[in-house]
Design a protein around this motif. Structure first.
Motif, PDB file in Angstrom:
ATOM      1  N   ARG A  39       7.665   0.277  -2.249  1.00 33.49           N
ATOM      2  CA  ARG A  39       7.451  -1.076  -1.746  1.00 33.49           C
ATOM      3  C   ARG A  39       6.755  -1.082  -0.386  1.00 33.49           C
ATOM      4  NH1 ARG A  39      11.989  -5.520  -2.751  1.00 33.49           N
ATOM      5  NH2 ARG A  39      11.392  -5.318  -4.916  1.00 33.49           N
ATOM      6  N   GLY A  40       6.811   0.022   0.331  1.00 35.74           N
ATOM      7  CA  GLY A  40       6.129   0.109   1.615  1.00 35.74           C
ATOM      8  C   GLY A  40       4.623   0.166   1.438  1.00 35.74           C
ATOM      9  N   GLU A  41       3.910   0.007   2.542  1.00 32.95           N
ATOM     10  CA  GLU A  41       2.449   0.070   2.548  1.00 32.95           C
ATOM     11  C   GLU A  41       1.996   1.461   2.973  1.00 32.95           C
ATOM     12  OE1 GLU A  41       0.162  -2.329   1.742  1.00 32.95           O
ATOM     13  OE2 GLU A  41       1.867  -3.515   1.035  1.00 32.95           O
ATOM     14  N   PRO A  42       0.966   2.005   2.320  1.00 32.72           N
ATOM     15  CA  PRO A  42       0.452   3.312   2.757  1.00 32.72           C
ATOM     16  C   PRO A  42      -0.046   3.237   4.205  1.00 32.72           C
ATOM     17  CG  PRO A  42      -0.528   2.667   0.658  1.00 32.72           C
ATOM     18  CD  PRO A  42       0.238   1.485   1.174  1.00 32.72           C
ATOM     19  N   VAL A  43       0.240   4.257   4.991  1.00 36.11           N
ATOM     20  CA  VAL A  43      -0.235   4.301   6.374  1.00 36.11           C
ATOM     21  C   VAL A  43      -1.757   4.404   6.397  1.00 36.11           C
ATOM     22  CG1 VAL A  43      -0.245   5.697   8.483  1.00 36.11           C
ATOM     23  CG2 VAL A  43       1.911   5.212   7.321  1.00 36.11           C
ATOM     24  N   ASN A  44      -2.311   5.172   5.480  1.00 34.74           N
ATOM     25  CA  ASN A  44      -3.755   5.376   5.398  1.00 34.74           C
ATOM     26  C   ASN A  44      -4.274   4.694   4.135  1.00 34.74           C
ATOM     27  OD1 ASN A  44      -6.383   6.243   5.265  1.00 34.74           O
ATOM     28  ND2 ASN A  44      -5.902   8.420   5.492  1.00 34.74           N
ATOM     29  N   ALA A  45      -4.929   3.549   4.309  1.00 31.51           N
ATOM     30  CA  ALA A  45      -5.433   2.797   3.153  1.00 31.51           C
ATOM     31  C   ALA A  45      -6.465   3.605   2.367  1.00 31.51           C
ATOM     32  CB  ALA A  45      -6.037   1.479   3.608  1.00 31.51           C
ATOM     33  N   ALA A  46      -7.149   4.525   3.025  1.00 35.96           N
ATOM     34  CA  ALA A  46      -8.135   5.360   2.337  1.00 35.96           C
ATOM     35  C   ALA A  46      -7.469   6.418   1.465  1.00 35.96           C
ATOM     36  CB  ALA A  46      -9.064   6.024   3.355  1.00 35.96           C
ATOM     37  N   ASN A  47      -6.180   6.659   1.681  1.00 38.28           N
ATOM     38  CA  ASN A  47      -5.435   7.641   0.894  1.00 38.28           C
ATOM     39  C   ASN A  47      -4.092   7.014   0.474  1.00 38.28           C
ATOM     40  OD1 ASN A  47      -4.473   9.945  -0.303  1.00 38.28           O
ATOM     41  ND2 ASN A  47      -4.105  11.040   1.596  1.00 38.28           N
ATOM     42  N   PRO A  48      -4.133   6.030  -0.430  1.00 41.49           N
ATOM     43  CA  PRO A  48      -2.913   5.289  -0.762  1.00 41.49           C
ATOM     44  C   PRO A  48      -1.846   6.106  -1.480  1.00 41.49           C
ATOM     45  CG  PRO A  48      -4.703   4.646  -2.211  1.00 41.49           C
ATOM     46  CD  PRO A  48      -5.287   5.561  -1.165  1.00 41.49           C
ATOM     47  N   THR A  49      -2.192   7.244  -2.020  1.00 46.85           N
ATOM     48  CA  THR A  49      -1.199   8.078  -2.699  1.00 46.85           C
ATOM     49  C   THR A  49      -0.811   9.295  -1.863  1.00 46.85           C
ATOM     50  OG1 THR A  49      -2.933   9.298  -3.866  1.00 46.85           O
ATOM     51  CG2 THR A  49      -1.992   7.362  -4.981  1.00 46.85           C
ATOM     52  N   GLY A  50      -1.110   9.252  -0.572  1.00 47.96           N
ATOM     53  CA  GLY A  50      -0.833  10.382   0.306  1.00 47.96           C
ATOM     54  C   GLY A  50       0.635  10.606   0.606  1.00 47.96           C
ATOM     55  N   GLY A  51       1.467   9.614   0.322  1.00 52.12           N
ATOM     56  CA  GLY A  51       2.902   9.786   0.488  1.00 52.12           C
ATOM     57  C   GLY A  51       3.467   9.270   1.791  1.00 52.12           C
ATOM     58  N   LEU A  52       2.619   8.911   2.757  1.00 49.40           N
ATOM     59  CA  LEU A  52       3.100   8.416   4.043  1.00 49.40           C
ATOM     60  C   LEU A  52       3.025   6.892   4.034  1.00 49.40           C
ATOM     61  CD1 LEU A  52       4.196   9.438   6.752  1.00 49.40           C
ATOM     62  CD2 LEU A  52       1.854   9.366   7.625  1.00 49.40           C
ATOM     63  N   TYR A  53       4.188   6.239   4.237  1.00 49.03           N
ATOM     64  CA  TYR A  53       4.287   4.787   4.115  1.00 49.03           C
ATOM     65  C   TYR A  53       4.940   4.172   5.344  1.00 49.03           C
ATOM     66  CZ  TYR A  53       3.458   5.466  -0.888  1.00 49.03           C
ATOM     67  OH  TYR A  53       2.928   5.800  -2.100  1.00 49.03           O
ATOM     68  N   GLN A  54       4.774   2.845   5.451  1.00 43.39           N
ATOM     69  CA  GLN A  54       5.482   2.060   6.460  1.00 43.39           C
ATOM     70  C   GLN A  54       6.112   0.859   5.778  1.00 43.39           C
ATOM     71  OE1 GLN A  54       2.388   1.308   9.390  1.00 43.39           O
ATOM     72  NE2 GLN A  54       3.252   2.909  10.672  1.00 43.39           N
TER      73      GLN A  54
END
Length: 86
Positions: A39-54
């Protein structure tokens, strides 16, 4: 399926400094993270599946930054921030 929350020591210190209203909101946000961390937003929109969220919490006054490790059913909470209005 519930995800295990692993809270970084630095995040633990940030949590300890939260005001009471922040703690209550954080409990609710942790419930969300344990059930649907996507449900969080990706920290890096260019890498939405990178695993880092906010994930914002507390009516937008707080922000949790976390790493989602789906293959391990784990969420690593890295940073917990709260904006205090004076």
């Amino acid at each position: 399926m519930a995800y295990e929350l692993d809270i970084d020591p630095a995040a633990r210190a940030q949590i300890a400094a939260l005001p009471p209203e922040g703690l209550g909101a954080l409990v609710e946000a942790f419930e969300v993270l344990s059930l649907v961390p996507e449900r969080g937003e990706p920290v890096n929109a260019a890498n939405p599946t990178g695993g880092l969220y906010q994930l914002p919490f507390g009516s937008g006054r707080g922000l949790i930054t976390y790493l989602l490790l789906q293959d391990q059913d784990r969420v690593d909470v890295l940073v917990v921030m709260w904006i205090a209005f004076t």
